[in-house]
Design a protein around this motif. Structure first.
Motif, PDB file in Angstrom:
ATOM      1  N   PHE A 319       0.834  -1.209   0.000  1.00 30.73           N
ATOM      2  CA  PHE A 319       0.000   0.000   0.000  1.00 30.73           C
ATOM      3  C   PHE A 319       0.865   1.254   0.000  1.00 30.73           C
ATOM      4  N   GLU A 320       2.064   1.148   0.648  1.00 28.85           N
ATOM      5  CA  GLU A 320       2.984   2.278   0.604  1.00 28.85           C
ATOM      6  C   GLU A 320       3.321   2.603  -0.845  1.00 28.85           C
ATOM      7  N   ARG A 321       3.639   1.515  -1.590  1.00 32.24           N
ATOM      8  CA  ARG A 321       3.937   1.728  -3.006  1.00 32.24           C
ATOM      9  C   ARG A 321       2.698   2.228  -3.731  1.00 32.24           C
ATOM     10  N   PHE A 322       1.568   1.608  -3.403  1.00 32.82           N
ATOM     11  CA  PHE A 322       0.308   2.018  -4.044  1.00 32.82           C
ATOM     12  C   PHE A 322      -0.008   3.476  -3.737  1.00 32.82           C
ATOM     13  N   ALA A 323       0.219   3.878  -2.475  1.00 36.52           N
ATOM     14  CA  ALA A 323      -0.064   5.267  -2.086  1.00 36.52           C
ATOM     15  C   ALA A 323       0.803   6.228  -2.882  1.00 36.52           C
ATOM     16  N   GLN A 324       2.069   5.813  -3.107  1.00 31.92           N
ATOM     17  CA  GLN A 324       2.946   6.665  -3.908  1.00 31.92           C
ATOM     18  C   GLN A 324       2.428   6.774  -5.329  1.00 31.92           C
ATOM     19  N   VAL A 325       1.981   5.603  -5.849  1.00 28.92           N
ATOM     20  CA  VAL A 325       1.407   5.604  -7.198  1.00 28.92           C
ATOM     21  C   VAL A 325       0.158   6.474  -7.232  1.00 28.92           C
ATOM     22  N   VAL A 326      -0.683   6.336  -6.187  1.00 30.60           N
ATOM     23  CA  VAL A 326      -1.902   7.154  -6.113  1.00 30.60           C
ATOM     24  C   VAL A 326      -1.556   8.634  -6.079  1.00 30.60           C
ATOM     25  N   GLU A 327      -0.517   8.956  -5.303  1.00 28.38           N
ATOM     26  CA  GLU A 327      -0.100  10.358  -5.216  1.00 28.38           C
ATOM     27  C   GLU A 327       0.364  10.864  -6.579  1.00 28.38           C
ATOM     28  N   ASP A 328       1.140   9.991  -7.260  1.00 32.01           N
ATOM     29  CA  ASP A 328       1.582  10.376  -8.607  1.00 32.01           C
ATOM     30  C   ASP A 328       0.390  10.527  -9.536  1.00 32.01           C
ATOM     31  N   ILE A 329      -0.571   9.590  -9.391  1.00 30.86           N
ATOM     32  CA  ILE A 329      -1.774   9.660 -10.231  1.00 30.86           C
ATOM     33  C   ILE A 329      -2.567  10.919  -9.906  1.00 30.86           C
ATOM     34  N   ASP A 330      -2.642  11.255  -8.608  1.00 34.83           N
ATOM     35  CA  ASP A 330      -3.352  12.478  -8.212  1.00 34.83           C
ATOM     36  C   ASP A 330      -2.716  13.709  -8.858  1.00 34.83           C
ATOM     37  N   GLN A 331      -1.375  13.720  -8.838  1.00 35.12           N
ATOM     38  CA  GLN A 331      -0.680  14.847  -9.471  1.00 35.12           C
ATOM     39  C   GLN A 331      -0.964  14.873 -10.960  1.00 35.12           C
ATOM     40  N   MET A 332      -0.957  13.664 -11.557  1.00 34.86           N
ATOM     41  CA  MET A 332      -1.256  13.593 -12.981  1.00 34.86           C
ATOM     42  C   MET A 332      -2.687  14.024 -13.242  1.00 34.86           C
ATOM     43  N   GLU A 333      -3.599  13.574 -12.359  1.00 38.97           N
ATOM     44  CA  GLU A 333      -4.994  13.968 -12.516  1.00 38.97           C
ATOM     45  C   GLU A 333      -5.143  15.471 -12.380  1.00 38.97           C
ATOM     46  N   SER A 334      -4.382  16.043 -11.411  1.00 40.20           N
ATOM     47  CA  SER A 334      -4.419  17.498 -11.255  1.00 40.20           C
ATOM     48  C   SER A 334      -3.935  18.177 -12.520  1.00 40.20           C
ATOM     49  N   SER A 335      -2.846  17.610 -13.085  1.00 45.64           N
ATOM     50  CA  SER A 335      -2.334  18.170 -14.341  1.00 45.64           C
ATOM     51  C   SER A 335      -3.356  17.996 -15.453  1.00 45.64           C
ATOM     52  N   PHE A 336      -4.005  16.800 -15.451  1.00 45.34           N
ATOM     53  CA  PHE A 336      -5.011  16.547 -16.479  1.00 45.34           C
ATOM     54  C   PHE A 336      -6.204  17.480 -16.319  1.00 45.34           C
ATOM     55  N   VAL A 337      -6.567  17.757 -15.043  1.00 44.24           N
ATOM     56  CA  VAL A 337      -7.677  18.685 -14.804  1.00 44.24           C
ATOM     57  C   VAL A 337      -7.332  20.068 -15.337  1.00 44.24           C
ATOM     58  N   SER A 338      -6.080  20.500 -15.032  1.00 47.30           N
ATOM     59  CA  SER A 338      -5.634  21.798 -15.546  1.00 47.30           C
ATOM     60  C   SER A 338      -5.607  21.781 -17.068  1.00 47.30           C
ATOM     61  N   LEU A 339      -5.115  20.651 -17.599  1.00 46.37           N
ATOM     62  CA  LEU A 339      -5.055  20.521 -19.052  1.00 46.37           C
ATOM     63  C   LEU A 339      -6.457  20.507 -19.642  1.00 46.37           C
ATOM     64  N   ALA A 340      -7.367  19.804 -18.944  1.00 45.64           N
ATOM     65  CA  ALA A 340      -8.752  19.749 -19.423  1.00 45.64           C
ATOM     66  C   ALA A 340      -9.392  21.129 -19.383  1.00 45.64           C
ATOM     67  N   ALA A 341      -9.084  21.882 -18.292  1.00 42.90           N
ATOM     68  CA  ALA A 341      -9.616  23.249 -18.200  1.00 42.90           C
ATOM     69  C   ALA A 341      -9.066  24.105 -19.332  1.00 42.90           C
ATOM     70  N   ALA A 342      -7.742  23.944 -19.574  1.00 43.46           N
ATOM     71  CA  ALA A 342      -7.139  24.700 -20.678  1.00 43.46           C
ATOM     72  C   ALA A 342      -7.737  24.254 -22.008  1.00 43.46           C
ATOM     73  N   HIS A 343      -7.967  22.920 -22.095  1.00 43.73           N
ATOM     74  CA  HIS A 343      -8.582  22.394 -23.322  1.00 43.73           C
ATOM     75  C   HIS A 343      -9.978  22.956 -23.510  1.00 43.73           C
ATOM     76  N   ASP A 344     -10.754  22.988 -22.405  1.00 38.79           N
ATOM     77  CA  ASP A 344     -12.113  23.540 -22.491  1.00 38.79           C
ATOM     78  C   ASP A 344     -12.075  25.005 -22.903  1.00 38.79           C
ATOM     79  N   SER A 345     -11.142  25.753 -22.268  1.00 38.83           N
ATOM     80  CA  SER A 345     -11.007  27.165 -22.621  1.00 38.83           C
ATOM     81  C   SER A 345     -10.615  27.316 -24.082  1.00 38.83           C
ATOM     82  N   LEU A 346      -9.632  26.481 -24.498  1.00 38.83           N
ATOM     83  CA  LEU A 346      -9.189  26.528 -25.882  1.00 38.83           C
ATOM     84  C   LEU A 346     -10.307  26.109 -26.816  1.00 38.83           C
ATOM     85  N   GLN A 347     -11.079  25.096 -26.378  1.00 41.57           N
ATOM     86  CA  GLN A 347     -12.194  24.633 -27.197  1.00 41.57           C
ATOM     87  C   GLN A 347     -13.229  25.737 -27.380  1.00 41.57           C
ATOM     88  N   GLU A 348     -13.461  26.510 -26.298  1.00 41.77           N
ATOM     89  CA  GLU A 348     -14.387  27.631 -26.399  1.00 41.77           C
ATOM     90  C   GLU A 348     -13.869  28.661 -27.401  1.00 41.77           C
TER      91      GLU A 348
END
Length: 490
Positions: A319-348
């Motif tokens: 789970f320690e390893r999994f938690a690290q992976v989750v944390e990395d995924i969370d960061q990626m998700e945060s980046s993806f959210v920002s990217l998605a927001a930028a994408h939405d803005s760009l799409q507009e």
């Protein structure tokens, strides 16, 4: 909860070796830096999202902490402090270093019922403290019954692990399926309302194993075990209980009662004859006293089997390893959210640009149709102009040819005029000479009433009229003005 300190536990405690681990928790020895006191640090992995099944929900951790805060008893582990970080809640607990009760008893050659009741009574006293506060442990089993220090004549029992503990509230129905199958009560198996009685059943199973080294309901599979519990399928096998007293077996059977209302309460258990009358009569025969000694061989086999049947628990490490992976995924998700927001803005912006483009395209099409029509008209006019131009060019060529002919004729006439002018000039000169030779008084030369000049003028005028009647004569003589009437040349 304000109790959860949002600080690094490592800033206040030196974390040592691992003492044990569970599915989503690991316990390590630690030392408080400010006091030098030894404690146990229980790291509990928090569930990172509602959809995940890994880790412990925060409300469950808060419930465990809340219950531990209410507890202060010699036979129950005590809570010292709580820390929290992004992935873990760390409980700083009383250090219980004596190991499990069963491991301690299994090391003995034999165990008397008197010794057994001393430990059972400590368990009962700890549970009594809990039940008096309407707290059910719900996970009483040998692994959760520890010794504070095994190097004393009578080690003190410590009940640990309150992860499943609940406060039983009057009028509130509570159902759940949890715990270790070997020790759970029938009401848990049958998903019936739960109460303090479930702990009493678990104490009955623990006592049965402690006195015999055998588990009353354990089957080949988990399903077999649960079926045995639901059917109350157990017995006091003579092979296992040949040296066990009747009060002890009665104590067990009154705890392993399917009907919760008939099951011993914690007070009933504490007041049970087998618990209250711990010492046998000193007048008892030595031989009879010898028969009351319980062999621990089977208990040793049971503890070895139960420990060996449990694979190494690497869940927390994984789970320690999994938690690290989750944390990395969370960061990626945060980046993806920002990217998605930028994408939405760009799409507009793209949509707006496409809309503008469509409008412009429609306008350009409309304008293009107009321009195409005008261009067609211009082409038509251009073709007309080109045709007219070619016609003019042809006319100019014809005119040029005609002009050349006229120029040639003009030059010819010019030459003829020059000759005539020369001839005329000579004639005029001769005339002047002739006239100069006549007397100035004038004579008619035989013409009555007229002078010579008059007659001469008339002849000259006739000759000039004849000359002017010739082609180009007017042009050639237009510049000459003669006045013969006055007798002067201009």
């Amino acid at each position: 909860m304000d109790l959860f300190k949002q600080q690094k536990v490592e800033d206040f405690y030196e974390i040592g070796e691992e003492l044990g681990s569970g599915q989503f928790a690991i316990v390590k020895q630690c030392r408080e830096k400010s006091t030098g006191l030894e404690f146990a640090a229980k790291f509990i992995k928090k569930r990172q999202s509602m959809a995940s099944s890994r880790g412990v929900r925060r409300e469950e951790i808060e419930r465990e902490v809340d219950i531990l805060q209410q507890i202060q008893h010699p036979n129950i582990v005590t809570l010292h402090d709580v820390y929290e970080n992004r992935t873990d809640v760390v409980l700083i607990l009383e250090l219980v270093s004596g190991g499990e009760l069963f491991d301690f008893l299994a090391q003995k050659e034999s165990l008397s019922e008197e010794e057994a009741t001393q430990f059972i009574k400590q368990i009962l006293e700890g549970v009594n403290y809990l039940h008096a506060r309407k707290i059910a442990h719900f996970d009483l089993k040998p692994e959760n019954i520890m010794l504070l220090d095994k190097n004393v004549p009578l080690p003190r029992i410590k009940l640990i692990d309150f992860g499943l503990a609940h406060k039983i509230e009057a009028g509130v129905e509570f159902k759940n399926i949890f715990g270790t199958p070997e020790f759970v009560a029938p009401e848990i198996v049958n998903y019936e309302p739960l109460g303090l009685e479930a702990d009493m059943w678990s104490i009955g199973v623990i006592t049965y194993i402690l006195l015999s080294g055998a588990s009353p309901f354990l089957g080949e599979t988990k399903q077999d075990t649960l079926r045995n519990i639901s059917a109350i399928n157990y017995e006091f096998d003579e092979e296992f209980f040949c040296h066990t007293s009747e009060p002890a077996k009665k104590f067990i059977s009154q705890l392993l009662e399917k009907d919760k209302k008939k099951r011993l309460t914690i007070q009933d258990a504490l007041n049970h004859p087998w618990i209250k009358h711990k010492e046998e009569s000193k007048a008892q025969e030595p031989k009879k006293r010898e028969r009351r000694q319980l062999k621990t061989k089977r208990l040793r086999e049971y503890t070895i089997k139960s420990h060996s049947s449990m694979p190494p628990n690497n869940t927390y490490v994984n789970f320690e390893r999994f938690a690290q992976v989750v944390e990395d995924i969370d960061q990626m998700e945060s980046s993806f959210v920002s990217l998605a927001a930028a994408h939405d803005s760009l799409q507009e912006d793209i949509d707006a640009m496409v809309s503008i483009y469509n409008e412009k395209e429609a306008w350009y099409k409309e304008e293009s149709e107009g321009v195409r029509h005008e261009l067609s008209q211009i082409r038509y006019e251009f073709r007309k102009v080109e045709a007219f131009k070619r016609s003019l060019q042809d006319d100019m060529q014809v005119f040029s040819s005609s002009l050349g002919a006229v120029s040639s004729r003009y030059q010819e006439r010019q030459n003829h005029f020059d000759a005539l002018r020369t001839e005329l000039s000579n004639e005029l000169k001769w005339v002047q000479e002739v006239m100069g030779s006549f007397p100035r008084d004038g004579g008619g030369g035989g013409y009555p009433n007229c002078s010579f000049s008059t007659v001469f003028n008339n002849d000259v005028n006739e000759a000039l009229k004849e000359l002017l009647n010739r082609p180009c004569g007017g042009e050639l003589l237009s510049g000459i003005n003669l006045d013969f009437e006055t007798g002067q040349q201009r």
